[in-house]
Design a protein around this motif. Structure first.
Motif, PDB file in Angstrom:
ATOM      1  N   ARG A  89      20.803  44.717  46.937  1.00  0.00           N
ATOM      2  CA  ARG A  89      20.784  46.127  47.366  1.00  0.00           C
ATOM      3  C   ARG A  89      22.129  46.555  47.965  1.00  0.00           C
ATOM      4  N   ASN A  90      22.931  45.569  48.366  1.00  0.00           N
ATOM      5  CA  ASN A  90      24.240  45.855  48.977  1.00  0.00           C
ATOM      6  C   ASN A  90      25.321  45.012  48.306  1.00  0.00           C
ATOM      7  N   PRO A  91      25.601  45.292  47.018  1.00  0.00           N
ATOM      8  CA  PRO A  91      26.522  44.434  46.263  1.00  0.00           C
ATOM      9  C   PRO A  91      27.932  44.354  46.860  1.00  0.00           C
ATOM     10  N   SER A  92      28.314  45.344  47.664  1.00  0.00           N
ATOM     11  CA  SER A  92      29.669  45.312  48.228  1.00  0.00           C
ATOM     12  C   SER A  92      29.857  44.103  49.155  1.00  0.00           C
ATOM     13  N   LEU A  93      28.749  43.554  49.660  1.00  0.00           N
ATOM     14  CA  LEU A  93      28.847  42.380  50.544  1.00  0.00           C
ATOM     15  C   LEU A  93      29.329  41.138  49.795  1.00  0.00           C
ATOM     16  N   LEU A  94      29.209  41.163  48.470  1.00  0.00           N
ATOM     17  CA  LEU A  94      29.652  40.000  47.686  1.00  0.00           C
ATOM     18  C   LEU A  94      31.078  40.176  47.165  1.00  0.00           C
ATOM     19  N   LYS A  95      31.718  41.283  47.547  1.00  0.00           N
ATOM     20  CA  LYS A  95      33.081  41.544  47.070  1.00  0.00           C
ATOM     21  C   LYS A  95      34.036  40.397  47.441  1.00  0.00           C
ATOM     22  N   ILE A  96      33.853  39.835  48.632  1.00  0.00           N
ATOM     23  CA  ILE A  96      34.721  38.732  49.065  1.00  0.00           C
ATOM     24  C   ILE A  96      34.532  37.479  48.204  1.00  0.00           C
ATOM     25  N   MET A  97      33.452  37.457  47.417  1.00  0.00           N
ATOM     26  CA  MET A  97      33.156  36.267  46.609  1.00  0.00           C
ATOM     27  C   MET A  97      33.825  36.312  45.230  1.00  0.00           C
ATOM     28  N   THR A  98      34.596  37.374  44.958  1.00  0.00           N
ATOM     29  CA  THR A  98      35.291  37.452  43.669  1.00  0.00           C
ATOM     30  C   THR A  98      36.774  37.677  43.899  1.00  0.00           C
ATOM     31  N   LEU A  99      37.590  36.826  43.282  1.00  0.00           N
ATOM     32  CA  LEU A  99      39.045  36.948  43.384  1.00  0.00           C
ATOM     33  C   LEU A  99      39.589  37.317  42.003  1.00  0.00           C
ATOM     34  N   PRO A 100      39.920  38.613  41.812  1.00  0.00           N
ATOM     35  CA  PRO A 100      40.429  39.032  40.496  1.00  0.00           C
ATOM     36  C   PRO A 100      41.680  38.246  40.077  1.00  0.00           C
ATOM     37  N   TYR A 101      42.436  37.734  41.058  1.00  0.00           N
ATOM     38  CA  TYR A 101      43.648  36.941  40.773  1.00  0.00           C
ATOM     39  C   TYR A 101      43.352  35.762  39.856  1.00  0.00           C
ATOM     40  N   LEU A 102      42.128  35.235  39.935  1.00  0.00           N
ATOM     41  CA  LEU A 102      41.804  34.031  39.168  1.00  0.00           C
ATOM     42  C   LEU A 102      41.751  34.283  37.658  1.00  0.00           C
ATOM     43  N   ARG A 103      41.703  35.551  37.265  1.00  0.00           N
ATOM     44  CA  ARG A 103      41.721  35.894  35.847  1.00  0.00           C
ATOM     45  C   ARG A 103      43.127  35.705  35.268  1.00  0.00           C
ATOM     46  N   ASP A 104      44.090  35.792  36.145  1.00  0.00           N
ATOM     47  CA  ASP A 104      45.486  35.891  35.733  1.00  0.00           C
ATOM     48  C   ASP A 104      46.340  34.776  36.314  1.00  0.00           C
ATOM     49  N   ILE A 105      45.711  33.648  36.566  1.00  0.00           N
ATOM     50  CA  ILE A 105      46.343  32.612  37.356  1.00  0.00           C
ATOM     51  C   ILE A 105      47.593  32.011  36.693  1.00  0.00           C
ATOM     52  N   THR A 106      47.609  31.965  35.358  1.00  0.00           N
ATOM     53  CA  THR A 106      48.782  31.368  34.684  1.00  0.00           C
ATOM     54  C   THR A 106      49.995  32.298  34.781  1.00  0.00           C
ATOM     55  N   THR A 107      49.750  33.598  34.933  1.00  0.00           N
ATOM     56  CA  THR A 107      50.867  34.545  35.079  1.00  0.00           C
ATOM     57  C   THR A 107      51.389  34.504  36.513  1.00  0.00           C
ATOM     58  N   THR A 108      50.467  34.290  37.461  1.00  0.00           N
ATOM     59  CA  THR A 108      50.880  34.241  38.866  1.00  0.00           C
ATOM     60  C   THR A 108      51.698  32.984  39.162  1.00  0.00           C
ATOM     61  N   PHE A 109      51.329  31.880  38.500  1.00  0.00           N
ATOM     62  CA  PHE A 109      52.042  30.609  38.736  1.00  0.00           C
ATOM     63  C   PHE A 109      52.603  30.074  37.409  1.00  0.00           C
ATOM     64  N   PRO A 110      53.561  30.803  36.817  1.00  0.00           N
ATOM     65  CA  PRO A 110      54.048  30.409  35.481  1.00  0.00           C
ATOM     66  C   PRO A 110      54.769  29.062  35.474  1.00  0.00           C
ATOM     67  N   SER A 111      55.208  28.584  36.649  1.00  0.00           N
ATOM     68  CA  SER A 111      55.974  27.338  36.679  1.00  0.00           C
ATOM     69  C   SER A 111      55.150  26.130  36.251  1.00  0.00           C
ATOM     70  N   PHE A 112      53.837  26.321  36.085  1.00  0.00           N
ATOM     71  CA  PHE A 112      52.997  25.184  35.668  1.00  0.00           C
ATOM     72  C   PHE A 112      53.459  24.634  34.317  1.00  0.00           C
ATOM     73  N   VAL A 113      54.091  25.485  33.474  1.00  0.00           N
ATOM     74  CA  VAL A 113      54.468  25.031  32.128  1.00  0.00           C
ATOM     75  C   VAL A 113      55.472  23.882  32.186  1.00  0.00           C
ATOM     76  N   PHE A 114      56.265  23.821  33.261  1.00  0.00           N
ATOM     77  CA  PHE A 114      57.270  22.756  33.365  1.00  0.00           C
ATOM     78  C   PHE A 114      56.643  21.390  33.601  1.00  0.00           C
ATOM     79  N   ASN A 115      55.411  21.395  34.128  1.00  0.00           N
ATOM     80  CA  ASN A 115      54.735  20.119  34.422  1.00  0.00           C
ATOM     81  C   ASN A 115      53.505  19.927  33.536  1.00  0.00           C
ATOM     82  N   SER A 116      53.405  20.762  32.503  1.00  0.00           N
ATOM     83  CA  SER A 116      52.161  20.780  31.740  1.00  0.00           C
ATOM     84  C   SER A 116      51.879  19.481  30.990  1.00  0.00           C
TER      85      SER A 116
END
Lengths: 213, 25
Positions: free
Chosen positions: A179-206
């Motif tokens: 009934r109060n979905p906004s309370l679960l907002k803290i449980m989703t991190l949109p950053y996790l969709r784009d994690i390879t762009t946020t930390f591109p240096s992973f390719v050097f150790n891939s």
């Protein structure tokens, strides 16, 4: 002058570890590798031992390792599933998986319930909510009278504790957050969709030849 | 105004629950 143990532990996860973690989570192998870049920076901020201790976790959240925070402590305890006092890379990836935008809704509800069930009794009790309320008031430097705190607690339990037994069980929590979905907002991190762009240096150790996300 | 809020709404604003900050460089 390093110690052997810390050097040995600071290895990159092997291909099998990456495959295993990717198979257990919503992350691809490349994304797990990108998460390792984040893990590496947090876990080396105080002691470079390949593990995140509480001080390092607080440092990452508040930019100060000295700041004790009830909620950060709870998150740390839930990440540290084996109760070792430190978070290893597997713990880190599996816990962050719950925060992935594609993670099952029930996992987010379950994690948030455990977060607020401070003493792990399987119920969110009034005394726990009061403790958390006082903590957030201290954190935000907001001053409220005891009477106002009790009013907030009364209102909260009127809305959540459907059977009025003085504590919130899992079913009541599920019902309340639906009934109060906004309370679960803290449980989703949109950053996790784009994690390879946020930390591109992973390719050097891939560990993978063909980087696919 | 806080008296009209649910405790969990207030609690969920804690900095300690804002894991997004880990990803902000």
């Amino acid at each position: 002058m390093g110690c052997f143990q810390s050097k040995a532990r600071r290895q990159y996860p092997g291909h099998e570890d990456l495959v295993l973690l990717a198979s257990q989570t919503a992350f691809s192998i490349s994304e797990v590798e990108a998460l390792f870049e984040l893990f590496k920076s947090i876990s080396s901020s105080v002691i470079d031992d390949g593990l995140i201790n509480k001080e390092e976790f607080q440092l990452a959240l508040f930019k100060s390792g000295k700041k004790e925070n009830l909620f950060a402590n709870r998150i740390f305890a839930l990440f540290d599933v084996k109760q070792k006092g430190v978070i290893d890379f597997g713990d880190f990836v599996r816990a962050l998986n719950v925060f992935h935008p594609n993670a099952p809704h029930e996992d987010k509800v379950g994690f948030s319930f455990k977060l607020y069930d401070l003493d792990g009794t399987g119920f969110i009790e009034r005394k726990e909510v009061k403790q958390m309320l006082i903590a957030i008031l201290c954190e935000s430097e907001m001053r409220l009278s005891d009477e106002t705190v009790e009013l907030i607690l009364n209102k909260t339990f009127l809305e959540t504790d459907v059977n009025q037994d003085g504590k919130i069980d899992k079913a009541e929590w599920e019902n309340f957050v639906s009934r109060n979905p906004s309370l679960l907002k803290i449980m989703t991190l949109p950053y996790l969709r784009d994690i390879t762009t946020t930390f591109p240096s992973f390719v050097f150790n891939s560990e993978v030849d063909d980087i696919a996300t | 105004r806080p008296a009209t809020m649910n405790a969990f709404e207030l609690i969920s604003t804690s900095q300690g629950l804002n894991l997004g900050i880990l990803f902000e460089k």
